[in-house]
Design a protein around this motif. Structure first.
Motif, PDB file in Angstrom:
ATOM      1  N   UNK A  79      44.011  24.889  78.647  1.00 25.55           N
ATOM      2  CA  UNK A  79      45.274  24.115  78.851  1.00 25.55           C
ATOM      3  C   UNK A  79      46.270  24.911  78.887  1.00 25.55           C
ATOM      4  N   UNK A  80      46.996  26.125  79.496  1.00 31.38           N
ATOM      5  CA  UNK A  80      47.397  26.634  79.406  1.00 31.38           C
ATOM      6  C   UNK A  80      47.882  25.935  80.815  1.00 31.38           C
ATOM      7  N   UNK A  95      50.834  24.681  87.488  1.00 36.25           N
ATOM      8  CA  UNK A  95      52.071  24.899  86.917  1.00 36.25           C
ATOM      9  C   UNK A  95      51.435  24.520  85.630  1.00 36.25           C
ATOM     10  N   UNK A  96      53.150  25.652  84.912  1.00 35.53           N
ATOM     11  CA  UNK A  96      51.905  26.112  83.297  1.00 35.53           C
ATOM     12  C   UNK A  96      52.521  24.720  82.823  1.00 35.53           C
ATOM     13  N   UNK A 101      52.646  26.927  75.512  1.00 39.19           N
ATOM     14  CA  UNK A 101      52.256  28.533  74.390  1.00 39.19           C
ATOM     15  C   UNK A 101      52.541  27.772  73.133  1.00 39.19           C
ATOM     16  N   UNK A 102      53.069  26.730  72.717  1.00 40.85           N
ATOM     17  CA  UNK A 102      52.699  25.975  71.424  1.00 40.85           C
ATOM     18  C   UNK A 102      51.646  25.714  70.914  1.00 40.85           C
ATOM     19  N   UNK A 103      51.014  25.401  72.371  1.00 40.20           N
ATOM     20  CA  UNK A 103      49.802  24.801  72.566  1.00 40.20           C
ATOM     21  C   UNK A 103      48.107  25.834  71.957  1.00 40.20           C
ATOM     22  N   UNK A 104      48.763  26.774  73.075  1.00 38.88           N
ATOM     23  CA  UNK A 104      47.017  28.103  72.524  1.00 38.88           C
ATOM     24  C   UNK A 104      47.686  28.418  71.431  1.00 38.88           C
ATOM     25  N   UNK A 105      48.775  28.297  70.196  1.00 42.12           N
ATOM     26  CA  UNK A 105      49.438  29.446  69.146  1.00 42.12           C
ATOM     27  C   UNK A 105      48.936  28.175  67.838  1.00 42.12           C
ATOM     28  N   UNK A 106      49.238  26.523  68.363  1.00 44.71           N
ATOM     29  CA  UNK A 106      48.944  25.375  67.523  1.00 44.71           C
ATOM     30  C   UNK A 106      46.357  25.481  67.592  1.00 44.71           C
ATOM     31  N   UNK A 107      46.472  25.953  68.174  1.00 43.94           N
ATOM     32  CA  UNK A 107      45.117  26.234  68.697  1.00 43.94           C
ATOM     33  C   UNK A 107      44.130  26.983  68.093  1.00 43.94           C
ATOM     34  N   UNK A 153      56.007  25.328  59.737  1.00 48.47           N
ATOM     35  CA  UNK A 153      56.414  26.080  61.109  1.00 48.47           C
ATOM     36  C   UNK A 153      56.305  25.580  62.289  1.00 48.47           C
ATOM     37  N   UNK A 154      55.988  24.033  62.825  1.00 43.35           N
ATOM     38  CA  UNK A 154      55.517  23.834  63.400  1.00 43.35           C
ATOM     39  C   UNK A 154      56.799  22.635  63.682  1.00 43.35           C
ATOM     40  N   UNK A 155      57.010  22.358  62.448  1.00 44.08           N
ATOM     41  CA  UNK A 155      58.351  21.171  62.329  1.00 44.08           C
ATOM     42  C   UNK A 155      58.800  21.801  62.913  1.00 44.08           C
TER      43      UNK A 155
END
Length: 179
Positions: A79-80, A95-96, A101-107, A153-155
Motif C-alpha cells: 500500500x505504498x 503513483x505513491x 508514509x502515515x499508512x506504513x507507520x500506522x501498520x 500521536x496520530x490525532x
C-alpha cells in the motif's frame, strides 16, 4: 551558460540521482528492501507527472521491466504505491498512495503494539518473583506506553496533515525547506 548559483540541468539531474541513491540506501537499511524498490519509491516521490507508467519508471530507475513488475506488485501490496488507469488509455500508471508514509507507520506501530497482548499473557504466566518476571514487566510497560502514545500521536498528525496550509509553509521554513 549558467552561473555558479544556478546549476545547469546536468548538475540538477546528478543531484537528484544522488538523492535517489540515498533514498535507496535508506530503504535497504531500514526495511531490507532490494535497491529497485527504493529507487522506485524515490522516483515516484519526485517524478513529474506524479503518475508514471511501468516503462517510464523502468527507464528512470534503469531496471528491467520484469524486475520492475515484481517491484510494483510488492509496493502495491504494501500500500505504498497504487495503480491507476485513465479513460481511453490502455496504460496503467503508478503513483505513491496519498497516505503511503502515515499508512506504513500506522501498520508498523500496530504490529509493534500487538506484542502487548503477548506480554499480558506472559505476566499471567510469570508472577512477581519468578525468573524473567522483571524482564516481562519491562517489555509490557514499554509496549503499553507505545500503545498509549500512538493514538494521540496520530490525532496530532491528522490535525497537522489536514490543517491550515499556512502551517505547512511554517513547517517548511522551520525545517529549512523552500516553498
Amino acid at each position: 551558460m549558467s552561473s555558479d548559483s544556478d546549476p545547469g540541468p546536468d548538475a540538477v539531474q546528478a543531484d537528484v540521482a544522488a538523492w535517489m541513491e540515498r533514498v535507496t540506501a535508506w530503504f535497504m537499511q531500514q526495511a531490507g528492501w532490494p535497491p529497485i524498490m527504493g529507487r522506485t519509491m524515490a522516483w515516484l516521490m519526485v517524478s513529474d507527472p506524479p503518475e508514471q507508467t511501468a516503462a517510464q519508471i523502468a527507464e528512470a530507475v534503469r531496471a528491467s521491466r520484469a524486475s520492475l513488475t515484481t517491484t510494483l506488485r510488492l509496493l502495491t501490496e504494501a500500500r505504498m504505491v497504487q495503480a491507476v488507469t485513465r479513460a481511453g488509455e490502455r496504460a496503467t500508471y503508478y503513483r505513491i498512495t496519498e497516505d503511503a508514509w502515515s499508512g506504513v507507520l500506522k501498520r508498523r506501530l500496530a504490529s509493534l503494539t500487538s506484542f502487548l497482548d503477548i506480554t499480558s499473557e506472559g505476566l499471567r504466566l510469570f508472577p512477581d518473583g519468578a525468573p524473567g518476571a522483571a524482564r516481562m514487566r519491562e517489555a509490557h510497560r514499554m509496549f503499553a506506553w507505545l500503545n498509549s502514545e500512538a493514538e494521540p500521536m496520530w490525532k496530532r498528525w491528522d490535525a497537522v496533515n489536514h490543517g491550515d496550509p499556512q502551517d505547512d509553509r511554517d513547517d517548511r521554513k522551520e525545517n529549512g525547506m523552500s516553498s
